[in-house]
Structure formats: structure tokens, C-alpha cells
Scaffold this motif. Structure first.
Motif, PDB file in Angstrom:
ATOM      1  N   ALA A 362      39.523  45.448  45.604  1.00 39.46           N
ATOM      2  CA  ALA A 362      40.109  44.132  45.872  1.00 39.46           C
ATOM      3  C   ALA A 362      41.188  43.794  44.851  1.00 39.46           C
ATOM      4  O   ALA A 362      42.263  43.282  45.206  1.00 39.46           O
ATOM      5  CB  ALA A 362      39.021  43.065  45.868  1.00 39.46           C
ATOM      6  N   SER A 377      46.357  40.738  52.040  1.00 37.45           N
ATOM      7  CA  SER A 377      46.366  40.989  50.598  1.00 37.45           C
ATOM      8  C   SER A 377      46.798  39.784  49.775  1.00 37.45           C
ATOM      9  O   SER A 377      46.653  39.792  48.549  1.00 37.45           O
ATOM     10  CB  SER A 377      47.288  42.169  50.280  1.00 37.45           C
ATOM     11  OG  SER A 377      48.636  41.870  50.614  1.00 37.45           O
ATOM     12  N   GLN A 380      42.515  36.086  48.165  1.00 39.22           N
ATOM     13  CA  GLN A 380      41.282  36.799  47.833  1.00 39.22           C
ATOM     14  C   GLN A 380      40.235  36.675  48.935  1.00 39.22           C
ATOM     15  O   GLN A 380      39.508  37.631  49.234  1.00 39.22           O
ATOM     16  CB  GLN A 380      40.716  36.286  46.515  1.00 39.22           C
ATOM     17  CG  GLN A 380      41.592  36.589  45.309  1.00 39.22           C
ATOM     18  CD  GLN A 380      40.908  36.269  44.015  1.00 39.22           C
ATOM     19  OE1 GLN A 380      39.733  36.611  43.813  1.00 39.22           O
ATOM     20  NE2 GLN A 380      41.613  35.600  43.119  1.00 39.22           N
ATOM     21  N   ILE A 383      41.125  39.126  51.612  1.00 36.68           N
ATOM     22  CA  ILE A 383      40.788  40.489  51.197  1.00 36.68           C
ATOM     23  C   ILE A 383      39.296  40.730  51.413  1.00 36.68           C
ATOM     24  O   ILE A 383      38.890  41.788  51.924  1.00 36.68           O
ATOM     25  CB  ILE A 383      41.164  40.729  49.721  1.00 36.68           C
ATOM     26  CG1 ILE A 383      42.678  40.617  49.527  1.00 36.68           C
ATOM     27  CG2 ILE A 383      40.679  42.107  49.264  1.00 36.68           C
ATOM     28  CD1 ILE A 383      43.121  40.666  48.075  1.00 36.68           C
ATOM     29  N   ALA A 384      38.475  39.758  51.050  1.00 37.06           N
ATOM     30  CA  ALA A 384      37.034  39.879  51.249  1.00 37.06           C
ATOM     31  C   ALA A 384      36.696  40.037  52.731  1.00 37.06           C
ATOM     32  O   ALA A 384      35.878  40.891  53.113  1.00 37.06           O
ATOM     33  CB  ALA A 384      36.319  38.656  50.672  1.00 37.06           C
ATOM     34  N   LEU A 387      37.741  43.579  53.887  1.00 36.57           N
ATOM     35  CA  LEU A 387      36.858  44.640  53.396  1.00 36.57           C
ATOM     36  C   LEU A 387      35.494  44.596  54.079  1.00 36.57           C
ATOM     37  O   LEU A 387      34.885  45.647  54.322  1.00 36.57           O
ATOM     38  CB  LEU A 387      36.709  44.555  51.877  1.00 36.57           C
ATOM     39  CG  LEU A 387      37.965  44.910  51.067  1.00 36.57           C
ATOM     40  CD1 LEU A 387      37.659  44.866  49.574  1.00 36.57           C
ATOM     41  CD2 LEU A 387      38.512  46.281  51.455  1.00 36.57           C
ATOM     42  N   PHE A 476      37.115  36.050  45.459  1.00 35.71           N
ATOM     43  CA  PHE A 476      36.778  37.261  46.223  1.00 35.71           C
ATOM     44  C   PHE A 476      35.290  37.523  46.159  1.00 35.71           C
ATOM     45  O   PHE A 476      34.646  37.809  47.182  1.00 35.71           O
ATOM     46  CB  PHE A 476      37.532  38.476  45.682  1.00 35.71           C
ATOM     47  CG  PHE A 476      37.015  39.782  46.259  1.00 35.71           C
ATOM     48  CD1 PHE A 476      37.415  40.182  47.520  1.00 35.71           C
ATOM     49  CD2 PHE A 476      36.112  40.573  45.559  1.00 35.71           C
ATOM     50  CE1 PHE A 476      36.931  41.371  48.075  1.00 35.71           C
ATOM     51  CE2 PHE A 476      35.611  41.749  46.099  1.00 35.71           C
ATOM     52  CZ  PHE A 476      36.032  42.142  47.357  1.00 35.71           C
ATOM     53  N   TYR A 480      33.041  37.848  49.446  1.00 36.77           N
ATOM     54  CA  TYR A 480      32.628  39.192  49.858  1.00 36.77           C
ATOM     55  C   TYR A 480      31.117  39.359  49.811  1.00 36.77           C
ATOM     56  O   TYR A 480      30.517  39.960  50.723  1.00 36.77           O
ATOM     57  CB  TYR A 480      33.293  40.239  48.968  1.00 36.77           C
ATOM     58  CG  TYR A 480      32.929  41.660  49.336  1.00 36.77           C
ATOM     59  CD1 TYR A 480      33.543  42.289  50.422  1.00 36.77           C
ATOM     60  CD2 TYR A 480      31.974  42.377  48.613  1.00 36.77           C
ATOM     61  CE1 TYR A 480      33.211  43.580  50.776  1.00 36.77           C
ATOM     62  CE2 TYR A 480      31.641  43.669  48.950  1.00 36.77           C
ATOM     63  CZ  TYR A 480      32.257  44.271  50.025  1.00 36.77           C
ATOM     64  OH  TYR A 480      31.921  45.559  50.373  1.00 36.77           O
TER      65      TYR A 480
END
Length: 483
Positions: A362, A377, A380, A383-384, A387, A476, A480
């Protein structure tokens, strides 16, 4: 223009309107065969052929465009761009060198020459051109970004100092140039281990970029789930039964961005039986010939055409980029969305799927400016979300297709490379060779964000890279690991 050429051009346009890849190719190939007098229209034909993966014909169309427009600087510039985009960087440089240095602008010319020099691993030459670009346009965030990423800019590096001092110069620049500057400054401070300054610049750059490039996590999750639901495992098992063509030359490397995919691509491309690799992304192009990305659409297609047709198309598109004998690598990051199609039409293909510590991955994503795609990207939380989607796809497909997919942990690969590399080679059907254990010595063309990392020996320096930024990455972490 002859009547035959006019008729073919109308056929070409009509095929485009139907999103008919085969039809547009057929008309374009016929126009090329007669070297029709299309003038600057050849440029549009070339772009369509490029989109369709017909790289040889695209470059031929551009040669005709140049010849039929009196070798105008504008068309020669477009020819250089086409050559670069189809992997012929050295040829692209040759064309650019013969153009006036003020074309398309003094800064633009120098920037393009600098970027291509980085791709060719000619770093001193790259710095010369990129600094020349900055002299012509002191607010060029993109020039600062390439300079920052081309090598580590530690304390005392004059180019690094020049970059971080550029904040006032970009104040009135377009948002995307400002964003690129902040990513460049963030990279310099990161190299200098100036944690707070690095994060502040990167966060500012990400915020600016997010204003122009959006990511819809909900929609992405729906599409990803559909790629599971629309490809039942029993249908995948039956699909290859009618395929007679050998598809073992196709190798795939996938995983989240910044998970080590370029390193594994570099390892494989260092083998004498692998003729090259890059982010080809040809599966979406093949999927265009189906009604949608589903097993049912493939069944409907196979009822009309030979089961080998799509297999041969994918291999042809790979050979267009990497002609010759041996295997080739497609490192497209969206392969996870096409695993069902891949397993159905390329039954002997192998997939190496990289996995990396989510915090390190990350952080590496967040500090990277992606020129196109990867719009998750910037934030955050996005991004989580991304992913987690990739985790779901990996969990499903790696369990469902163990003979097709080889999971590789990035941390294990860099900690003890030899056994992991041997494992990858064995899975891909490649004999062991010394060159693959020193992939940094391979000076092939690399155009991804990891271009400089793969020029260094394999090591653990990127493991735990997020640790100094742990407090900054709380958004993040909360997103996540929330459950």
C-alpha cells in the motif's frame, strides 16, 4: 483517392462503428496492401491498428502517413510516438533526433528524449535532456518526476535539491503538473529519509491527482465478482477440450501494483527461452470478440467459430510485440479480471501471481504516480478497497486453478532468491540458467514504474519500507483490516 480505396475506407469506418475488430483490420490490411492515398488519415488507421494489437501494420500505416504528408514534422512526431508505444524505443529516438528541437515544443522535445533515454537505461543522457526540459519550462512537473525516479536523490544531490526547491515554480501550473511535482519532491524526501516532508508532498500530489482521475471502488468490486460468477469452474474445465493449438508460449505475471511483478518479469525475460515481456494487456482485447467476459459468451462464440480462434489470436498478438521463438510474458495488472478466459483459451499457459505484505504494498502504491490507470492509488481507503478485491480474486482463482497459478511471496523471493526462482522456472517449464539469478544485469527495455529497481541486484531493501510511515498509513490500516 481511388474508388476502391473510398469503398474500403467506408468499410473501415463502418466496422469501427460496430466495434468490429476483425472487420476494421480486414479493411485496414486491404488499404495497406494497395498503399492507398489516404494522407493524414493513415494516422487514424494506425491508431486503430495499434488499439487492435496489430503493431507491425500500425507502424507501416504511420510510414505511409509520413510519406503522404510530405514528411511533415507533426506526422514524424506521431510516428516517433507510435514507435515508442509499440516497444521500438531506439527507432523512436532516431526519428525524434531528426526533428527540430523546438517540436512539438522545446520542453516537450527534451522531455520525450529524456524519458526514452531512461527506458533505454542511458541515465546521463536522460538527465541532460530532462534538465534541458526544465530550463525550457521550469514548471514541468513531469520532467521533475522522471528525474526524481531515475535514480536515488540523496542529500547533496544537486538535481534533488533543484526539484524540492521547485514549489513556487509550479504554483500556477495545471493541476496534473502540480501533482507530478509533489510526487517528485516526495520521492526526493523519501530517498533522504525525511519522513514527514515526504508524506506531506505525496499526500498533496495524490489529492491533486484525485481531482481529475476518479476511482469507483463499488463498481470495481462488482466487476471483479462478476468475473468469478460468470466463469463456473465446470465450464472452464470443459472449454479447452476442442483447442488443438499449443498455448504454452504464453506466460503471465500478475499481482497488485508494486508487489514485485516487474522483478519476476525481469527474471523470466532473462531466460534464453523467453523472448521478452511487458504489460501487454492483450486479454481484454481478445475479450472484445465476445459478447461479454463470461463462459456463456465463450460457448456462444465457439458455436460459430473454431475453439482455436481466440487462442491463436492471443498468441498472434503476443508475437506482434515479441516476434521470434520461445515464450513471452504478459505482465498486465488486470489479468486477475480475466483468469476465467485465460484458463479457457490458453490451457497450457502459466500464471505467476505475486503477493506482498499489504502495508508495504500500500505504501509503495501510494508513493507512486501512475501515468495511466490505477486511479485507486490517490486515496488510502481506495487502495485498501482495491487490495481487498485482489485478495478475493487471488483466494478464489489460486484454489480453483492450482495447475495454472503459482503464488509467490515477494518477501520470500527477495530473502532467498534461488529456491524461489527455481520454483518459478520449474512451474513455467524452463530449464535453470545462470542469467535468471542476476536479472539486474539484463539491460532490456523496461517502461514500468519499477524501471530503476529492477536495475539493482535482488535484495530485501524494500521489505518493511512502510515501517517509518506506519502512523501516516492509519487510514489504510483501518480500512484494509476492518471486519
Amino acid at each position: 483517392m481511388s474508388q476502391d480505396a473510398v469503398a474500403l475506407l467506408k468499410q473501415f469506418v463502418a466496422a469501427l462503428g460496430r466495434n468490429d475488430r476483425e472487420g476494421s483490420n480486414e479493411a485496414a490490411f486491404a488499404l495497406l496492401a494497395m498503399e492507398a492515398e489516404l494522407g493524414k488519415k493513415w494516422h487514424q488507421v494506425a491508431k486503430v491498428l495499434q488499439t487492435n494489437g496489430e503493431l507491425t501494420s500500425a507502424n507501416k500505416a504511420m510510414r505511409l502517413a509520413v510519406a503522404q504528408t510530405g514528411r511533415s514534422p507533426a506526422m514524424r512526431f506521431e510516428q516517433s510516438a507510435m514507435l515508442a508505444q509499440t516497444g521500438r524505443i531506439a527507432d523512436a529516438v532516431d526519428v525524434m533526433r531528426k526533428l527540430p528541437e523546438e517540436f512539438p515544443t522545446p520542453a516537450g522535445h527534451a522531455f520525450i528524449m529524456g524519458t526514452m533515454s531512461v527506458n533505454l537505461n542511458k541515465l546521463e543522457q536522460a538527465e541532460h535532456f530532462l534538465r534541458k526540459a526544465l530550463q525550457a519550462d521550469p514548471a514541468s512537473g513531469q520532467a521533475m518526476l522522471v528525474l526524481a525516479n531515475s535514480r536515488k536523490r540523496k542529500q547533496g544531490d544537486p538535481i534533488g535539491d533543484e526539484i524540492v526547491a521547485g514549489v513556487n515554480r509550479v504554483a500556477g501550473a495545471p493541476l496534473i503538473e502540480q501533482a507530478q511535482f509533489h510526487y517528485a519532491a516526495g520521492r526526493v524526501h523519501f530517498d533522504r529519509r525525511e519522513t514527514d516532508r515526504a508524506f506531506r508532498h505525496l499526500a498533496r500530489g495524490a489529492m491533486l491527482a484525485s481531482l481529475e482521475r476518479k476511482y469507483d471502488a463499488g463498481r470495481d468490486a462488482e466487476v471483479a465478482q462478476a468475473t468469478i460468477d460468470n466463469w463456473p469452474l465446470d465450464a472452464i474445465a470443459k472449454a479447452p477440450q476442442g483447442i488443438g493449438v499449443d498455448t504454452s508460449e504464453a506466460l503471465f505475471v500478475t499481482g497488485a501494483p508494486r508487489s514485485g511483478t516487474t522483478l519476476v518479469e525481469q527474471i523470466l525475460a532473462s531466460h534464453s527461452a523467453v523472448r521478452g515481456g511487458e504489460e501487454l494487456g492483450r486479454l481484454p482485447l481478445v475479450a472484445r470478440d465476445l459478447a461479454n467476459n463470461s463462459a456463456q459468451a465463450l460457448q456462444d462464440y465457439s458455436a460459430r467459430k473454431s475453439p482455436d480462434t481466440l487462442s491463436e489470436l492471443f498468441l498472434h498478438l503476443g508475437r506482434e510485440r515479441f516476434p521470434g521463438e520461445g515464450k513471452f510474458v504478459d505482465k498486465a495488472l488486470n489479468t486477475s479480471r480475466y483468469i476465467g478466459l485465460l484458463a479457457s483459451i490458453l490451457p497450457q499457459a502459466k500464471v505467476v501471481w505475486l503477493r506482498r505484505n499489504p502495508m508495504d504494498c500500500a505504501w509503495s502504491i501510494f508513493r507512486t504516480y501512475f501515468v495511466k490507470g490505477q486511479d485507486f492509488s490517490w486515496k488510502q481507503e481506495d487502495i485498501a478497497a482495491y487490495l481487498r478485491i485482489e485478495d478475493r480474486l487471488f483466494e478464489h482463482w489460486s484454489k480453483a486453478l492450482p495447475d495454472t497459478i503459482l503464488p509467490v511471496e515477494y518477501e520470500a523471493l527477495v530473502a532467498d532468491p534461488r529456491p524461489q526462482i527455481e520454483r518459478i522456472l520449474d512451474f513455467c517449464g524452463l530449464p535453470h540458467e545462470d542469467a535468471v539469478f542476476a536479472p539486474h544485469e539484463n539491460r532490456r527495455l523496461v517502461t514500468t514504474a519499477s524501471v530503476m529497481q529492477v536495475r539493482e541486484p535482488i535484495g530485501t531493501q524494500a521489505v518493511g519500507l512502510s515501517d517509518p510511515y506506519s502512523d501516516y498509513l492509519e487510514p489504510f490500516r483501518e480500512s484494509y483490516f476492518a471486519d
